[in-house]
Each structure stands twice: as C-alpha cells, then as structure tokens.
Design a protein around this motif. Structure first.
Motif, mmCIF file in Angstrom:
data_model
loop_
_atom_site.group_PDB
_atom_site.id
_atom_site.type_symbol
_atom_site.label_atom_id
_atom_site.label_comp_id
_atom_site.label_asym_id
_atom_site.label_seq_id
_atom_site.Cartn_x
_atom_site.Cartn_y
_atom_site.Cartn_z
ATOM 1 N N PRO A 88 8.526 7.754 6.993
ATOM 2 C CA PRO A 88 8.321 9.237 7.487
ATOM 3 C C PRO A 88 7.443 9.155 8.766
ATOM 4 O O PRO A 88 6.510 8.487 8.773
ATOM 5 N N GLU A 89 7.796 10.047 9.522
ATOM 6 C CA GLU A 89 6.952 10.219 10.949
ATOM 7 C C GLU A 89 5.397 10.363 10.654
ATOM 8 O O GLU A 89 4.519 9.699 11.335
ATOM 9 N N ILE A 90 4.982 10.975 9.811
ATOM 10 C CA ILE A 90 3.683 11.380 9.359
ATOM 11 C C ILE A 90 2.708 10.062 8.943
ATOM 12 O O ILE A 90 1.493 9.984 8.721
ATOM 13 N N VAL A 91 3.606 9.169 8.266
ATOM 14 C CA VAL A 91 2.860 7.738 8.006
ATOM 15 C C VAL A 91 2.602 6.638 8.950
ATOM 16 O O VAL A 91 3.247 6.511 9.794
ATOM 17 N N ASP A 92 1.382 6.417 9.019
ATOM 18 C CA ASP A 92 0.955 5.344 9.810
ATOM 19 C C ASP A 92 0.879 3.883 8.999
ATOM 20 O O ASP A 92 0.100 3.681 8.255
ATOM 21 N N ALA A 93 1.809 3.044 9.337
ATOM 22 C CA ALA A 93 1.945 1.592 8.710
ATOM 23 C C ALA A 93 0.602 1.135 8.626
ATOM 24 O O ALA A 93 0.377 0.364 7.671
ATOM 25 N N ASP A 94 0.060 1.165 9.764
ATOM 26 C CA ASP A 94 -1.199 0.462 9.618
ATOM 27 C C ASP A 94 -2.262 0.712 8.719
ATOM 28 O O ASP A 94 -2.834 -0.128 7.721
ATOM 29 N N ARG A 95 -2.445 2.143 8.717
ATOM 30 C CA ARG A 95 -3.535 2.819 7.745
ATOM 31 C C ARG A 95 -2.813 2.603 6.338
ATOM 32 O O ARG A 95 -3.541 2.544 5.153
ATOM 33 N N LEU A 96 -1.416 2.581 6.140
ATOM 34 C CA LEU A 96 -0.958 2.375 4.735
ATOM 35 C C LEU A 96 -1.286 0.980 3.983
ATOM 36 O O LEU A 96 -1.159 0.788 2.903
ATOM 37 N N VAL A 97 -1.603 0.052 4.912
ATOM 38 C CA VAL A 97 -1.555 -1.306 4.479
ATOM 39 C C VAL A 97 -2.762 -1.457 3.300
ATOM 40 O O VAL A 97 -2.324 -2.180 2.106
ATOM 41 N N GLU A 98 -3.976 -0.730 3.436
ATOM 42 C CA GLU A 98 -4.799 -0.881 2.720
ATOM 43 C C GLU A 98 -4.409 -0.438 1.161
ATOM 44 O O GLU A 98 -4.582 -0.777 0.186
ATOM 45 N N ARG A 99 -3.756 0.798 1.325
ATOM 46 C CA ARG A 99 -3.210 1.390 -0.056
ATOM 47 C C ARG A 99 -2.351 0.580 -0.656
ATOM 48 O O ARG A 99 -2.124 0.304 -1.721
ATOM 49 N N ALA A 138 9.043 -1.582 -5.433
ATOM 50 C CA ALA A 138 8.528 -0.431 -6.209
ATOM 51 C C ALA A 138 7.187 -0.101 -6.100
ATOM 52 O O ALA A 138 6.876 0.983 -5.921
ATOM 53 N N ARG A 139 6.351 -0.905 -6.167
ATOM 54 C CA ARG A 139 4.940 -0.690 -5.606
ATOM 55 C C ARG A 139 4.755 -0.005 -4.076
ATOM 56 O O ARG A 139 4.073 0.588 -4.096
ATOM 57 N N LEU A 140 5.648 -0.577 -3.494
ATOM 58 C CA LEU A 140 5.664 -0.010 -2.046
ATOM 59 C C LEU A 140 5.925 1.493 -2.045
ATOM 60 O O LEU A 140 5.201 2.182 -1.403
ATOM 61 N N ALA A 141 6.783 1.877 -2.938
ATOM 62 C CA ALA A 141 7.282 3.247 -2.951
ATOM 63 C C ALA A 141 6.172 4.057 -3.459
ATOM 64 O O ALA A 141 5.964 5.103 -3.053
ATOM 65 N N VAL A 142 5.593 3.546 -4.269
ATOM 66 C CA VAL A 142 4.416 4.296 -5.006
ATOM 67 C C VAL A 142 3.256 4.356 -4.042
ATOM 68 O O VAL A 142 2.757 5.539 -3.814
ATOM 69 N N ALA A 143 2.878 3.568 -3.322
ATOM 70 C CA ALA A 143 2.042 3.702 -2.208
ATOM 71 C C ALA A 143 2.285 4.681 -1.138
ATOM 72 O O ALA A 143 1.483 5.406 -0.752
ATOM 73 N N ILE A 144 3.646 4.594 -0.769
ATOM 74 C CA ILE A 144 4.308 5.313 0.228
ATOM 75 C C ILE A 144 4.184 6.979 -0.150
ATOM 76 O O ILE A 144 3.710 7.666 0.449
ATOM 77 N N ARG A 145 4.533 7.117 -1.537
ATOM 78 C CA ARG A 145 4.363 8.520 -1.941
ATOM 79 C C ARG A 145 2.996 9.040 -2.172
ATOM 80 O O ARG A 145 2.646 10.381 -1.922
ATOM 81 N N GLU A 146 2.177 8.010 -2.430
ATOM 82 C CA GLU A 146 0.874 8.484 -2.562
ATOM 83 C C GLU A 146 0.104 8.959 -1.291
ATOM 84 O O GLU A 146 -0.329 9.885 -1.107
ATOM 85 N N GLU A 147 0.518 8.039 -0.230
ATOM 86 C CA GLU A 147 0.175 8.428 0.962
ATOM 87 C C GLU A 147 0.581 9.746 1.478
ATOM 88 O O GLU A 147 -0.023 10.170 2.260
ATOM 89 N N ILE A 148 1.815 9.753 1.171
ATOM 90 C CA ILE A 148 2.435 11.062 1.870
ATOM 91 C C ILE A 148 1.845 12.201 1.187
ATOM 92 O O ILE A 148 1.275 13.400 1.758
ATOM 93 N N GLU A 149 1.649 12.174 0.049
ATOM 94 C CA GLU A 149 0.814 13.369 -0.644
ATOM 95 C C GLU A 149 -0.377 13.403 0.042
ATOM 96 O O GLU A 149 -0.889 14.542 0.146
ATOM 97 N N ALA A 150 -1.208 12.486 0.031
ATOM 98 C CA ALA A 150 -2.507 12.609 0.716
ATOM 99 C C ALA A 150 -2.680 13.127 1.975
ATOM 100 O O ALA A 150 -3.454 13.714 2.338
ATOM 101 N N LEU A 151 -1.393 13.003 2.758
ATOM 102 C CA LEU A 151 -1.547 13.430 3.887
ATOM 103 C C LEU A 151 -0.912 14.829 4.122
ATOM 104 O O LEU A 151 -1.038 15.419 5.151
ATOM 105 N N SER A 152 -0.223 15.241 3.087
ATOM 106 C CA SER A 152 0.306 16.742 3.177
ATOM 107 C C SER A 152 -1.006 17.704 3.097
ATOM 108 O O SER A 152 -1.636 17.702 2.197
#
Lengths: 428, 428
Positions: free
Chosen positions: B343-354, B400-414
């Motif tokens: 999703p546009e709001i997610v920065d893939a580089d910043r998501l790496v850590e999570r 599956a792990r990636l999906a958790v990380a992405i959903r967490e990231e989106i939640e954190a960014l909302s």
C-alpha cells in the motif's frame, strides 16, 4: 560498421596485454616447447589424492552452502585459518581486516581501485612484477621506479625520488614491494631494509603494499624463516596492506588468496569486491580450508622447499655449464625465478623469437621495468627464467636450447661474422 | 594514527555497499529467519551425486592443468561448449568473441571498465539490477533511468531521455538490460520491443549490454523458448554485448559465467581480465565443462523450470491468501522474483526492521532505482521477494510473517489508530 574504438574508455584503450600471458600463449602454438616463461608451480607437487578425497567429502557432505553464493569477505572458517597463518608469520590480525580474493591478482586490482585516482603515483622497484604494473596502469596510476641493490630496493634513492615527486605536487599513494624472493629477481629484502622502509613510510606518510606469495618457499640452508618476516609484522603505524596466496603452496587453479589491511581500507576493499565479482568460489574456498584443517598445507612445506631448491640447483648448474662465461645471475635463496643477465649486446626481447625456434621460451626483462617519470626502459639484456614448473631433465634440455639460441644470436650480432642463418624449425 | 580517508581514490570513497549483500548479512545475525532477500538458487536442485563423481574423476585424472593457472580467455573446451550454447540460443558466435568470467558480476565490471570514463552515461531500466548499478557507479558512470511498461522498457521514453542527454553534450555508452525475467521485476521483454531496441541502438549509435542469467528458467505454459530469444540473436549491427552464466542452471559457487562481445571489445575485455584476476578458477571451469559434456546441464532444465514454477505458485498463492486485498504483483513467467507493491503509505525500506523482528527479510525496492539525472528515487513501496531458495513450507511461513509485519506497519501508520507497540522479538 560499428566504430568500437570510439566506445572505449581511456583505461580500456590504454590497457596493455600482459607480456607473461603473451609468452604463455606462445606455448600453445608450438608443441614440445619448454617454457621458463610463466611462474607456474610444479603440478607434480599438487596433493591429488588428498584433494580427491576432500572434493568428494565436500560435495557429498551436509553443508548446503558448498555450491552457493558466499559472503564477499570469504568463507568464515577459512578467514579464521588465515588469521592463524598471519599469527604464525608474526603478524596477528583480526577478521575485520581480512578479505579473501580471487587470486592475489584481484588483491592488486582492488587495492589499486580503492587507492588510485588517475595520475596518482605508485612507487615500484625496478624491476617489479608485471601483474602489478598492469593492475596499477589499468587505473591510470603513474609508476615511479627505484633501483634495487643486492639486498632489495635502494632506500636512499627511494626517498630522493619521493621527495622529487612531492616537490612536483604529485600524490604518492603507496610503495609496492615483493620482499621475499621477488618476482622477477628472486631477491630477498634484508631485515635492515624492511625496518628502514617502515620508518620511511611513516615519515613520508606513504602506504606500503606488501605482496608476499613466495615467503613459504625459502630454501633450507640458504634462508631462514626469520629472514622472511613480513614488513606487516613490524608495522606499528598501520602503513602496510599485505597480500598473500595459496597459489604457490597448494595450487593456483583454486584462485584463493587474501588481503590483510587496516579496517577502514578493508571495508572499502570489500565493497570494491562486491562489484568486482561478488564473492570468490565457494567450493574452492572450502577445498583450501579443508586442506589446511587436515594439516596438509603445513605438512607439505618442507617437501615444497626441497622441490624448488633442487630445481633451482638443476637450472643454476645447467646455466653454469652451458653459459658460464657468457651470462651472470645471482642464485636465489627461495621462490621460483632466476634473473639472468645476457651479454650487453643481446636484446632479450629480440632473442625470444630465436629461442622459440629452438624450442624454449622465457620472459624478456624489459617487461618488468616500469617508469613513467622519464628514467626510461631497463632490463634490455635481462631474462626471467622460471625453474618452478618444468621437470629437471626438461630444465637441462631447455637451458641447452637457450644456450644454442644465445650463441647464435651473438654470432649474428657480431660485425665480423657473416649473418647467421635462422635455425631450422624444430620437429614437433 | 594514519588518516586512511585521505588515501582513498574518488571511486574508493564513493563506492556504496550492495543493499542485497547487506540484507544477506542480516541473515547471519538472526537464527530462524526466512530470507526472500538474495536471489539464491535452490541448493536441493544441485546435482550433488554427479558433481561428486566428476570432482573425483577430475582430480584423479591425467590432466596436469586441472589445478594450474589457465588461459585468461577460459578453458578452451568450455569455450567451445559455450559457443554451442550460443548457437542453441540463436546467436552463433566464434571463440574470439568469448571470455569466461568469474561470475556475471565480473562481466558487468569488465564491461564497465572498458567502456566507461567518469561521467559517461549508462541507460538503465527503472528498476534495474543492483549489482549492475554498483558496477557502473564504481567506475563513476552516470546512470539515466527509463520507466518500464508491462512488457519491458518504454522505448519512446528511452529515446526521449537519450536525446535530452545528447543535447546536453553527454556521452551515452550503452543501455543495460535484463530482457528475460528481469531482476527485480520478473518482467519478460516482448519480442516487438527487442526488435525496436536493436533498431534504436543502431539509429542512435549506442551499444546494448544484455544480461541474461535467467533465460533457461522460463516456466512451461507461461512462456516459450521463442519468447526468450536474446537480442544478441538478431543483432546485425554488432551492437550487443551479451552476458550469461551457469550460476542459475548449475550452481553459483563455481563462479563461471561468460561474455560474448564483438572481437574488438572482447580483446580489450580479455586484457582487463588479465589485471582483474588473471583467470577464472581452473577446477571450476572443468567441473562446469564436464557437467555439460555429460549432458547433465541440459537434462536438468525441465526439472529446474518445474521447480521454480512450483515455488512461484506457492509464493503467489500465499500472497493472495495473506495479502490479497492489500498488495499487488504481476505473476512472473520465469526466473526467481516476485515484485510486490505494498500500500502507498508503506515504506518498504522502513518496514525491513519490523519484518526482521517477525523473522522474514526481503530487499526494499528503492535499491533498484538509479537515476543520477534528477528523476529521483523510486520503488519506495515496492519489495523484491525471491521465491527461488526457500522450500515451499518456509515460503508459506515467510509470507505469513510478512503479512503480520505489513498489517502491524499499516496500523502503526494510520493516524486514527494508537501507535502500535513493536512486536516482541521472536524466539530463536
């Protein structure tokens, strides 16, 4: 028709072919030729049975990374062994200083790329190793040569050349040295000069690139382990970048060598290697590692020293017998090479063709003389003979052929004599 | 204390670390992590029994050059096989056009060194392979990026950028392309565009560097051999320099790849290789040669195509199930990679850590976007997932792990949601 010349970079246009590789190519062109040209280790010394056993155990083993891409720094257990080797050489190190390279030639290339901008100066011995000349020229370094004495480079002359360069506003990056059984002269740099060079490098703020492939091949009775102590071992100021290799003590076909460098430089060298070839061969590194782990590497050294000393004696004796009154050479105390002075009137480069007609080849001395600062060429009547690869009877036969070629050449050059006819080609 | 910064060359200072290699290093730091980062072939596909047999026969055989230095061009019988492979690909060649390289990364490096002066322009796709970006940057090329359509690079945009560069007095050396299952996007360049690019290169007097490691890995039913025909096959004007490799079809640990180039360039590339590493591994080249000679290489291809297609399906299905509404991707028709838009709001580089905290790693898209001419960065919300290396159950678990990380990231960014707490570290 595409004009490819117009697409070349300055470096791409100026790169010069290796004279040793060119000589090597002559090998393939004529059957039965005896080659003293490339400094190849003797294949009969390769530990084939052990290698066979290790190769089999590696491929059938449980390590899934044997054939995979590996880390750019190198296979970790091999790096740990290299640290142990550095320890034994009196130069304790740490893993973050080490980088496995695809042969020492890559070490020369990476160091050149990381340190040299076009026009920067590298100081070299006259003569010096052609592979280093190529690597430095290919990044468009300017090479300043300094003459050698019988115990290595002339330190006073070195400083004089350096001071002249600095006065001219030139940037001198490093001094390149092969301290042990130098390629091509076989010279051993004295311990006194090693100390003097380290002090000089600190005083003049210059780095030293120490290239040390032959150190294990000192000849018992002629040199001692104390005499091959690397400059790196006494480098208190972090001036030395150290290269060494398994090519001469195990086999060159694996392309496994290493760099030891101060951490800020080894970090840059690692990044340079990422884009140069990503990583050295995973299988090759594991082969070398396992050979070392089983103690085969160190167990072989006395045999290798004896092997090459014997060959040196065979060549030296044959030279004395065939060319004793005509040529001169210093008997090397280790390594692979005899550096022979022909009579002044003989041009070693022009002699090559006649030598090849007689079925023998060597590298003409001028290839080892670099000087971009006007001292001019050198080594015109010198030749490098590698005694390392050929078996003893071929060494004797090769020297005999060489003697015929040299006497013919002298006869052809003598104004009194009628022009010698070219020798008939040898049968295959 | 020696000031090493002051000794670095411009290139040495500016060289940037490979983002993929950096991701790879993360692997070693955390146990149990699932890596979609490096494009490693699957080790379970390596033909271990055959390799074991061949390794043994090579070392115990009668060829004294197995472990010796070899010719810079490569092992002659292997070069002959490569000529046969070029023939099969519709691009007949000759031995004087071929050069074995220490992996295709060395091919990129040698071509860059022989063609690029600092400031010269290389045109690349946006996105393009990071290893190429590094190799070009390390000789201080300027990279001009051109956007892709669904069937490969936009030819009209390419010409517009080229014409602007020429008008600015810039020297454009070549266009770099991965036509088959591109790294990172997995895109297959259409045959129509291949023809258009060849015509464009002739019209604009530009070379094309065609990098083709994945071509054998087209997926039956999704792409045909006709569709992976190299540009090189229809290059009537001598515009194409072609790279390919055995790393993806046999094993990368051997570091054996090749360049096919017009003779005036291959001659220069050979000289550049002399000083870069002298020769590629002798043993490695013979291994590859013998694998090909026994027909193992071609026999394996249907199995490999099936293997990677199945893994693509596993990853694609898992993505659909876990992230179907959230992310988008085109299903690749061959190769190793899925290129996923977050999703546009997610920065893939910043998501790496999570993602790493959740036990999975990938390469963030911005690493593949080079543009030194002001178009700016790209791929901020893209990620490259390699489905090639991990076994199917690990692929599923990793997604599956990636999906958790992405959903967490989106939640954190909302903005509406309370700041998400970081996930607890995974047990080893």
């Amino acid at each position: 028709m595409t004009d490819y010349q117009g697409f070349l970079s300055t470096a791409g246009r100026d790169m010069r072919e290796s004279p040793i590789r060119r000589m090597g190519a002559l090998l393939g062109k004529q059957r039965g030729i005896i080659s003293f040209a490339p400094g190849y280790p003797a294949p009969e010394t390769f530990p084939s049975a052990d290698l066979q056993d290790i190769a089999q155990s590696l491929v059938s083993g449980s390590d899934p990374y044997v054939l995979q891409y590996g880390p750019t720094r190198g296979f970790r257990p091999l790096l740990e062994q290299i640290a142990g080797i550095m320890d034994e050489r009196g130069a304790p190190t740490s893993l973050d200083r080490l980088l496995v390279t695809t042969g020492s030639q890559q070490g020369l290339d990476l160091v050149a790329r990381v340190l040299i901008d076009p026009g920067d100066v590298v100081m070299v011995e006259r003569p010096t190793y052609t592979g280093a000349i190529m690597a430095f020229r290919n990044v468009r370094a300017s090479l300043a040569g300094v003459e050698q004495g019988p115990d290595g480079v002339d330190v006073a002359a070195l400083d004089a050349v350096h001071q002249r360069l600095v006065a001219d506003g030139r940037r001198v990056r490093f001094l390149y040295l092969v301290p042990n059984f130098q390629n091509p002269t076989g010279l051993l740099l004295s311990l006194e000069k090693r100390r003097a060079l380290l002090a000089w490098a600190s005083r003049r703020n210059v780095l030293i690139l120490e290239d040390d492939p032959y150190r294990e091949l000192y000849f018992e009775g002629a040199a001692t382990e104390a005499e091959v102590r690397p400059l790196r071992a006494d480098d208190e100021d972090g001036r030395v970048i150290y290269l060494s290799s398994f090519s001469k003590t195990l086999a060159p076909g694996y392309r496994v060598a290493w760099i030891d460098a101060p951490v800020p430089l080894s970090d840059r060298l690692e990044v340079a290697k990422q884009s140069a070839d990503m990583c050295s061969g995973s299988f090759d590194q594991r082969m070398v590692h396992e050979v070392a782990r089983r103690g085969i590497l160190s167990r072989r050294l006395p045999m290798l020293r004896g092997h090459y000393r014997d060959k040196r004696d065979v060549m030296s004796d044959a030279l004395r017998q065939e060319l004793g009154g005509l040529c001169t050479w210093a008997v090397p105390r280790g390594g692979f090479f005899l550096w022979v002075a022909l009579p002044e009137i003989v041009d070693a480069d022009r002699l090559v063709e006649r030598a090849v007609r007689h079925g023998v080849v060597y590298v003409a001395g001028d290839a080892f003389y670099a000087d971009d600062d006007g001292v001019g060429p050198g080594g015109r009547n010198m030749m490098r003979l590698a005694f390392s690869a050929a078996p003893p009877d071929r060494i004797r036969e090769g020297v005999a052929r060489l003697a015929v070629a040299i006497r013919e050449e002298i006869e052809a050059l003598s104004p009194a004599a009628p022009a010698a006819r070219p020798a008939p080609p040898r049968p295959a």
